[in-house]
Design a protein around this motif. Structure first.
Motif, short mmCIF file in Angstrom:
data_model
loop_
_atom_site.label_atom_id
_atom_site.label_comp_id
_atom_site.label_asym_id
_atom_site.label_seq_id
_atom_site.Cartn_x
_atom_site.Cartn_y
_atom_site.Cartn_z
N ARG A 108 45.67 41.65 35.94
CA ARG A 108 46.08 42.13 37.26
C ARG A 108 44.87 42.44 38.13
NH1 ARG A 108 50.15 44.73 34.36
NH2 ARG A 108 48.98 46.68 34.31
N LYS A 109 43.83 43.03 37.54
CA LYS A 109 42.59 43.30 38.29
C LYS A 109 41.97 41.99 38.79
CE LYS A 109 40.86 47.56 36.22
NZ LYS A 109 39.73 48.11 35.45
N VAL A 110 41.94 41.00 37.91
CA VAL A 110 41.41 39.68 38.27
C VAL A 110 42.22 39.09 39.42
CG1 VAL A 110 41.16 37.30 37.46
CG2 VAL A 110 40.37 39.19 36.03
N ASN A 111 43.55 39.13 39.30
CA ASN A 111 44.41 38.57 40.35
C ASN A 111 44.21 39.31 41.67
OD1 ASN A 111 45.45 36.79 38.50
ND2 ASN A 111 47.37 37.87 38.22
N ASN A 112 44.04 40.63 41.62
CA ASN A 112 43.83 41.40 42.85
C ASN A 112 42.51 41.02 43.51
OD1 ASN A 112 46.24 42.80 42.65
ND2 ASN A 112 45.34 44.51 41.53
N LYS A 113 41.47 40.82 42.72
CA LYS A 113 40.19 40.42 43.30
C LYS A 113 40.30 39.03 43.94
CE LYS A 113 36.92 43.17 40.64
NZ LYS A 113 35.71 43.13 39.79
N GLU B 38 37.54 25.76 43.59
CA GLU B 38 38.11 27.09 43.81
C GLU B 38 37.65 28.06 42.72
OE1 GLU B 38 42.34 26.27 46.01
OE2 GLU B 38 42.15 25.64 43.91
N LEU B 39 37.68 27.62 41.48
CA LEU B 39 37.25 28.47 40.37
C LEU B 39 35.79 28.90 40.57
CD1 LEU B 39 38.86 26.58 37.36
CD2 LEU B 39 39.59 28.79 38.30
N ASP B 40 34.94 27.95 40.94
CA ASP B 40 33.52 28.27 41.17
C ASP B 40 33.37 29.30 42.29
OD1 ASP B 40 32.63 26.61 39.17
OD2 ASP B 40 32.19 24.93 40.52
N ASN B 41 34.15 29.15 43.36
CA ASN B 41 34.08 30.11 44.46
C ASN B 41 34.53 31.50 44.01
OD1 ASN B 41 33.00 28.55 46.54
ND2 ASN B 41 34.99 27.63 46.96
N TYR B 42 35.60 31.58 43.23
CA TYR B 42 36.05 32.88 42.73
C TYR B 42 35.02 33.50 41.79
CZ TYR B 42 40.53 31.73 44.82
OH TYR B 42 41.52 31.40 45.71
N ARG B 43 34.41 32.69 40.95
CA ARG B 43 33.35 33.20 40.07
C ARG B 43 32.24 33.85 40.90
NH1 ARG B 43 34.22 27.96 37.54
NH2 ARG B 43 35.33 28.31 35.58
N ARG B 44 31.89 33.20 41.99
CA ARG B 44 30.79 33.65 42.83
C ARG B 44 31.17 34.86 43.68
NH1 ARG B 44 29.57 32.00 47.89
NH2 ARG B 44 31.10 30.32 47.78
N LEU B 45 32.39 34.89 44.20
CA LEU B 45 32.77 35.89 45.19
C LEU B 45 33.47 37.13 44.65
CD1 LEU B 45 34.14 33.46 47.92
CD2 LEU B 45 31.95 34.68 47.94
N CYS B 46 34.07 37.03 43.49
CA CYS B 46 34.94 38.13 43.02
C CYS B 46 34.21 39.23 42.26
CB CYS B 46 36.06 37.58 42.16
SG CYS B 46 37.30 36.69 43.12
N ASN B 47 32.98 39.03 41.87
CA ASN B 47 32.24 40.05 41.14
C ASN B 47 33.00 40.52 39.90
OD1 ASN B 47 30.05 41.76 40.68
ND2 ASN B 47 31.09 43.48 41.68
N PHE B 48 33.46 39.57 39.10
CA PHE B 48 34.13 39.92 37.85
C PHE B 48 33.13 40.60 36.93
CE2 PHE B 48 36.62 35.94 38.94
CZ PHE B 48 37.74 36.63 39.38
N VAL B 49 33.55 41.68 36.30
CA VAL B 49 32.68 42.41 35.39
C VAL B 49 33.33 42.51 34.02
CG1 VAL B 49 31.54 43.74 37.21
CG2 VAL B 49 33.61 44.63 36.17
#
Length: 67
Positions: free
Chosen positions: A56-61, A10-21
């Motif tokens: 909160r931004k991370v959680n929203n993404k 799940e963490l890997d998928n969020y890293r890939r899909l969420c576009n964290f900046v």
């Protein structure tokens, strides 16, 4: 949301899909290891309120791409 409860897949998928900046990526990685927001704020040299805002931004993404 408790990011440290996610599986590695799940963490890997969020890293890939969420576009964290910027600090979003840092907060996500530290939260995935169970580090408190107070400690994160100290490590990235910002206020606890600033770290909470980024969290909160991370959680929203994550919520937007949750599958």
């Amino acid at each position: 949301m408790i990011i440290s409860d996610f599986t590695e897949i799940e963490l890997d998928n969020y890293r890939r899909l969420c576009n964290f900046v910027g600090n979003e990526r840092t907060v996500f990685e530290m939260r995935s290891r169970g580090i408190s927001l107070e400690r994160i704020a100290e490590k990235i040299d910002m206020s606890v309120d600033g770290a909470k805002r980024i969290s909160r931004k991370v959680n929203n993404k994550i919520a937007r791409v949750h599958f």
